[in-house]
Design a protein around this motif. Structure first.
Motif, short mmCIF file in Angstrom:
data_model
loop_
_atom_site.label_atom_id
_atom_site.label_comp_id
_atom_site.label_asym_id
_atom_site.label_seq_id
_atom_site.Cartn_x
_atom_site.Cartn_y
_atom_site.Cartn_z
N VAL A 226 0.85 -1.19 0.00
CA VAL A 226 0.00 0.00 0.00
C VAL A 226 0.88 1.24 0.00
CG1 VAL A 226 -1.73 1.30 1.26
CG2 VAL A 226 -1.89 -1.20 1.15
N VAL A 227 0.70 2.08 -0.99
CA VAL A 227 1.47 3.31 -1.10
C VAL A 227 0.51 4.47 -1.32
CG1 VAL A 227 3.21 4.55 -2.42
CG2 VAL A 227 3.43 2.08 -2.06
N GLU A 228 0.70 5.52 -0.55
CA GLU A 228 -0.11 6.72 -0.70
C GLU A 228 0.74 7.86 -1.26
OE1 GLU A 228 -1.99 7.66 2.98
OE2 GLU A 228 -3.02 5.72 3.15
N PHE A 229 0.11 8.75 -2.00
CA PHE A 229 0.84 9.86 -2.59
C PHE A 229 -0.12 10.99 -2.93
CE2 PHE A 229 0.10 6.32 -5.48
CZ PHE A 229 -0.80 6.86 -6.34
N THR A 230 0.44 12.16 -3.22
CA THR A 230 -0.34 13.33 -3.59
C THR A 230 -0.05 13.71 -5.04
OG1 THR A 230 1.36 14.92 -2.95
CG2 THR A 230 -0.16 14.19 -1.22
N VAL A 231 -0.87 14.62 -5.55
CA VAL A 231 -0.65 15.13 -6.90
C VAL A 231 0.73 15.76 -7.03
CG1 VAL A 231 -1.41 16.84 -8.60
CG2 VAL A 231 -3.11 15.49 -7.35
N ARG A 248 -3.20 12.49 -15.10
CA ARG A 248 -2.69 11.12 -15.10
C ARG A 248 -3.33 10.30 -13.98
NH1 ARG A 248 -0.39 7.89 -18.66
NH2 ARG A 248 0.37 9.86 -19.52
N LEU A 249 -3.45 10.90 -12.80
CA LEU A 249 -4.06 10.21 -11.68
C LEU A 249 -5.53 9.89 -11.94
CD1 LEU A 249 -2.38 12.13 -8.75
CD2 LEU A 249 -2.24 9.68 -9.13
N GLY A 256 -8.84 1.82 -12.28
CA GLY A 256 -8.79 1.06 -11.04
C GLY A 256 -7.41 0.90 -10.45
N GLU A 257 -6.42 1.55 -11.04
CA GLU A 257 -5.05 1.41 -10.54
C GLU A 257 -4.81 2.21 -9.28
OE1 GLU A 257 -1.92 1.21 -13.82
OE2 GLU A 257 -3.60 2.16 -14.84
N VAL A 258 -5.57 3.28 -9.07
CA VAL A 258 -5.45 4.07 -7.86
C VAL A 258 -6.84 4.33 -7.30
CG1 VAL A 258 -3.36 5.23 -8.69
CG2 VAL A 258 -5.58 6.34 -8.98
N GLN A 259 -6.85 4.71 -6.03
CA GLN A 259 -8.10 5.03 -5.34
C GLN A 259 -7.93 6.36 -4.63
OE1 GLN A 259 -9.09 2.24 -2.29
NE2 GLN A 259 -11.05 3.19 -1.79
N ARG A 260 -8.92 7.26 -4.80
CA ARG A 260 -8.89 8.55 -4.10
C ARG A 260 -9.31 8.31 -2.65
NH1 ARG A 260 -9.58 13.72 -6.51
NH2 ARG A 260 -10.20 12.65 -8.41
N ARG A 265 -5.21 13.03 -1.42
CA ARG A 265 -4.29 11.91 -1.50
C ARG A 265 -4.92 10.75 -2.28
NH1 ARG A 265 0.03 12.75 1.42
NH2 ARG A 265 0.74 10.61 1.15
N PHE A 266 -4.02 9.96 -2.87
CA PHE A 266 -4.43 8.77 -3.63
C PHE A 266 -3.66 7.57 -3.07
CE2 PHE A 266 -5.32 12.35 -6.27
CZ PHE A 266 -6.40 12.01 -7.07
N ARG A 267 -4.18 6.40 -3.37
CA ARG A 267 -3.56 5.18 -2.91
C ARG A 267 -3.63 4.13 -4.00
NH1 ARG A 267 -6.35 3.01 2.22
NH2 ARG A 267 -7.99 2.48 0.71
N ARG A 268 -2.58 3.32 -4.12
CA ARG A 268 -2.64 2.16 -5.00
C ARG A 268 -1.94 1.00 -4.31
NH1 ARG A 268 0.78 1.53 -10.23
NH2 ARG A 268 0.09 -0.55 -9.69
N SER A 269 -2.06 -0.19 -4.91
CA SER A 269 -1.55 -1.40 -4.23
C SER A 269 -0.04 -1.53 -4.35
CB SER A 269 -2.21 -2.64 -4.81
OG SER A 269 -1.95 -2.73 -6.19
N ARG A 270 0.58 -0.82 -5.30
CA ARG A 270 2.03 -0.80 -5.40
C ARG A 270 2.46 0.53 -5.99
NH1 ARG A 270 3.27 -3.00 -10.74
NH2 ARG A 270 5.41 -3.18 -10.11
#
Length: 273
Positions: A226-231, A248-249, A256-260, A265-270
């Protein structure tokens, strides 16, 4: 900074196998990086967003599998590869076309400091040497010479990355390439390598399997995280505007590659750039 002379016990063994190894390797960082299997990830300086993503993710996953990622600290693909390896918790080696005390391009000063914390800066040019056009084709033989395989991500027909691929083939290294669009010609060189028999790479697993790395390492490379990141963080990693990063986000959110997750912030599985 230190100089490791050819013939010294610490001199990287793979580099001694090429026809013209440097007499002296100037280094800064952790020389233990020389003791691990290395793979070069190189490509276009003016890379597309897709090329930057591919370089970052391949390097990220290679690092998670314990492979040292080797590149040239240039803009574009090289920088994305170094950052991917660092974010993957691994080591990376940057081979310079300058003296060990110079950073080129200057914008990568912070990145070079991050690399030395867990990896290495390497050059055959003496301290104080400025970037010269002829330095960079020459340093490419060190990039390939330190590597078990060279992966090309985006290369035009006359790209410097193709020099690295040719040197790798001459040195008996595996040559691999990421396929790309035929539009615009930015992938013409990489696609030509594939036509000539280079191994097609769609993920780090293709590289690990070709090198015979154990299945456990391959699974670690792509295990969920689980990795979180911002614009703003995505914009900084890709060196694009915040508006382009947001676009891009949004694309990744639709696929379905990322989730708001709120608060910008956004999150994806890797990890993703």
């Amino acid at each position: 900074m230190d100089c490791i002379n050819l013939g010294a016990s610490e001199y990287p063994r793979l580099l001694t196998e090429i026809s013209d190894p440097p007499e002296c390797l100037w280094i800064r960082g952790d020389r233990g990086a020389f003791t691990h299997i290395g793979v070069a990830v190189v490509g276009a300086r003016a890379a597309s967003q897709e090329g930057l993503v591919a370089a970052y993710e391949i390097a990220f996953d290679l690092a998670r599998a314990g492979v040292v990622v080797i590149s040239g600290l240039a803009r574009g693909v090289d920088s994305a590869a170094h950052r991917g390896a660092l974010d993957g918790g691994g080591r990376t080696i940057a081979v310079l076309g300058t003296g060990i005390d110079k950073v080129y391009p200057a914008e990568n000063a912070e990145l070079s400091d991050q690399i030395t914390a867990s990896g290495l800066l390497v050059t055959e040019f003496p301290p104080g040497a400025s970037p010269e056009d002829w330095h960079f084709p020459r340093r490419n033989r060190i990039i390939s010479g330190l590597s078990k395989a060279v992966v090309i991500v985006e290369a035009k027909e006359k790209s410097g990355s193709l020099i690295t691929a040719r040197l790798a083939a001459d040195q008996g290294r595996d040559v691999m390439a990421v396929p790309g669009t035929i539009v615009g010609g930015r992938n013409r060189g990489a696609n030509a390598l594939l036509r000539d028999g280079a191994k097609l790479v769609e993920s780090a697993v293709d590289i690990l399997q070709e090198l015979g790395v154990d299945d456990g390492a391959a699974r670690r490379a792509t295990s969920p995280e689980v990795v979180e990141f911002t614009v703003d963080e995505i914009a900084e990693q890709l060196k694009i505007s915040a508006g382009e990063a947001l676009a891009r986000l949004l694309e990744w959110e639709l696929t379905g590659e990322v989730q708001r997750i709120g608060s910008g912030r956004f999150r994806r599985s890797r990890s993703k750039v």
